[in-house]
Enzyme design. Structure first.
Site, short mmCIF file in Angstrom:
data_model
loop_
_atom_site.label_atom_id
_atom_site.label_comp_id
_atom_site.label_asym_id
_atom_site.label_seq_id
_atom_site.Cartn_x
_atom_site.Cartn_y
_atom_site.Cartn_z
CG ASP A 31 -2.12 0.91 1.06
OD1 ASP A 31 -3.21 0.37 0.81
OD2 ASP A 31 -1.97 2.15 1.14
CG ASP A 91 3.34 5.87 -5.78
OD1 ASP A 91 2.38 5.49 -6.47
OD2 ASP A 91 3.77 7.04 -5.77
CE1 TYR A 103 -13.08 3.64 -9.15
CE2 TYR A 103 -15.47 3.85 -9.30
CZ TYR A 103 -14.35 3.14 -8.92
OH TYR A 103 -14.49 1.91 -8.31
CB ILE A 163 -18.03 -3.36 -1.30
CG1 ILE A 163 -17.86 -3.84 -2.75
CG2 ILE A 163 -17.70 -4.47 -0.30
CD1 ILE A 163 -16.49 -4.38 -3.08
C1 AKB Z 1 -17.80 4.24 -5.58
O1 AKB Z 1 -18.85 4.58 -5.03
O2 AKB Z 1 -17.06 5.01 -6.20
C2 AKB Z 1 -17.39 2.78 -5.50
C3 AKB Z 1 -17.87 2.05 -6.71
C4 AKB Z 1 -19.30 1.79 -6.90
O3 AKB Z 1 -17.07 1.67 -7.51
N1 AKB Z 1 -17.90 2.18 -4.32
#
Ligand code: AKB
Length: 325
Positions: free
Chosen positions: A38, A54, A144, A174
């Site tokens: 980590d 890293d 993301y 999760i």
């Molecule tokens: C988030 O909320 O960004 C994560 C996902 C759903 O990938 N928990």
């Protein structure tokens, strides 16, 4: 490390999934055969091999793989959806360059099997909201999500071009008691339990009726291990498998919590995360995972809430009764 066949390196081992997955892998393969890494330094309770890493440091990653004779990698280090919107370029760099470093190390150093988490965030406002199919159109709104779609396609590229055995799941939000999430849009579904137990009230950053796909941690970990053990010839998906657990809204979750804590009060103060949540699916079709490697979730809303409250309350009373030093 012991002289067994499987030696695993995990990146992001101190994160929400990494904490629980490291323990599960150590139980399965032996403590000494799992190297947790980590960017944050070793935690006090760390049991077993740990190295600070890293994921942007490709040469250190490769040196650790050689030093520990690693055969499998679980690459979990990433910035999640909500935090990613605060620092888009850094998120792209960490999520993509981190993945490239792992894929390249996997190719060059003959890694036998590699795991990469994708997410329901790979879907966007133009994907079907209900029973979102495995092969639905994916044009996400967040950095993301874009990094997950791109990542999935790179997995397939490395599989087709170099024969690298890379496997992946599109995790829902999760929910677990062992570790806290950080920087996600689904984090409310963990925070709510701590607030309900400690303060009897919670202010949710999503609207009452925002339905999202979620999964209990035990199911998420079992799915990961089952996918990683599945015979390669059974796998028809080389981007990432849809995975479903339980779908619910904050109001439904609060109502289930109230069955155990009748005085629990929930309020709503939606912020920028509402916009992200509304761009995601509400329910997921995971029939391909069910068919290819017999995926079957075990936790419904009732069972998940019972388990969460039991463990969060137990942890609270253990902390409260601990002697002051
Ligand atoms: C988030 O909320 O960004 C994560 C996902 C759903 O990938 N928990």
């Amino acid at each position: 490390m012991d002289n067994t066949d499987t030696r695993i390196l995990i990146t992001g081992a101190h994160g929400q999934i990494g904490t629980v997955l490291s323990a599960a892998l150590r139980q399965k393969y032996g403590t000494q055969n799992v190297l947790a890494t980590d960017i944050r330094p070793s935690q006090k309770e760390q049991i077993g091999p740990f190295e600070q890493l890293d994921v942007l440091d490709a040469s250190r990653l490769e040196a650790l793989i050689s030093q520990y004779r690693i055969t499998q990698i679980y690459h979990l280090a990433a910035i999640l959806s909500a935090k990613g919107e605060e620092m888009p370029m850094q998120t792209w760099n960490i999520n993509m360059q981190g993945l490239f470093n792992v894929l390249e190390a996997g190719r060059k150093l003959d890694i036998k099997r590699l795991f990469f988490p994708s997410s329901i965030a790979a879907f966007g406002p133009d994907s079907p909201k209900e029973d979102t199919p495995q092969k639905a159109y994916r044009s996400p709104l967040t950095v993301y999500g874009i990094s997950k779609v791109a990542g999935e396609n790179w997995l397939k590229y490395y599989y087709k071009r170099y024969g690298l055995d890379v496997r992946s799941l599109r995790y829902p939000g999760i929910i677990g008691y062992q570790s806290l999430p950080g920087g996600g849009t689904t984090d409310y579904a963990v925070d709510i339990f701590y607030r309900a137990v400690e303060q009897g009230e919670y202010t949710c950053f999503l609207k009452a009726n925002t339905r999202l796909p979620m999964i209990y941690m035990d199911d998420a970990i079992r799915a990961t291990l089952e996918l990683m053990e599945a015979p390669a010839q059974n796998l028809s998906i080389h981007t990432s498998y849809n995975l479903a657990g339980i779908s619910f809204t904050p109001a439904e979750l609060a109502a289930e919590i109230r069955k155990h804590l009748p005085h629990f009060v929930i309020r709503y103060a939606p912020d920028f995360r509402q916009h992200i949540a509304e761009s995601w699916p509400q329910t997921i079709d995971d029939s391909t995972a069910r068919k290819d490697w017999q995926w079957q979730p075990a936790f419904d809303l009732k069972k998940m809430v019972e388990e969460m409250l039991y463990h969060v309350q137990k942890n609270k009373s253990t902390t409260e009764s601990a002697p002051m030093l």
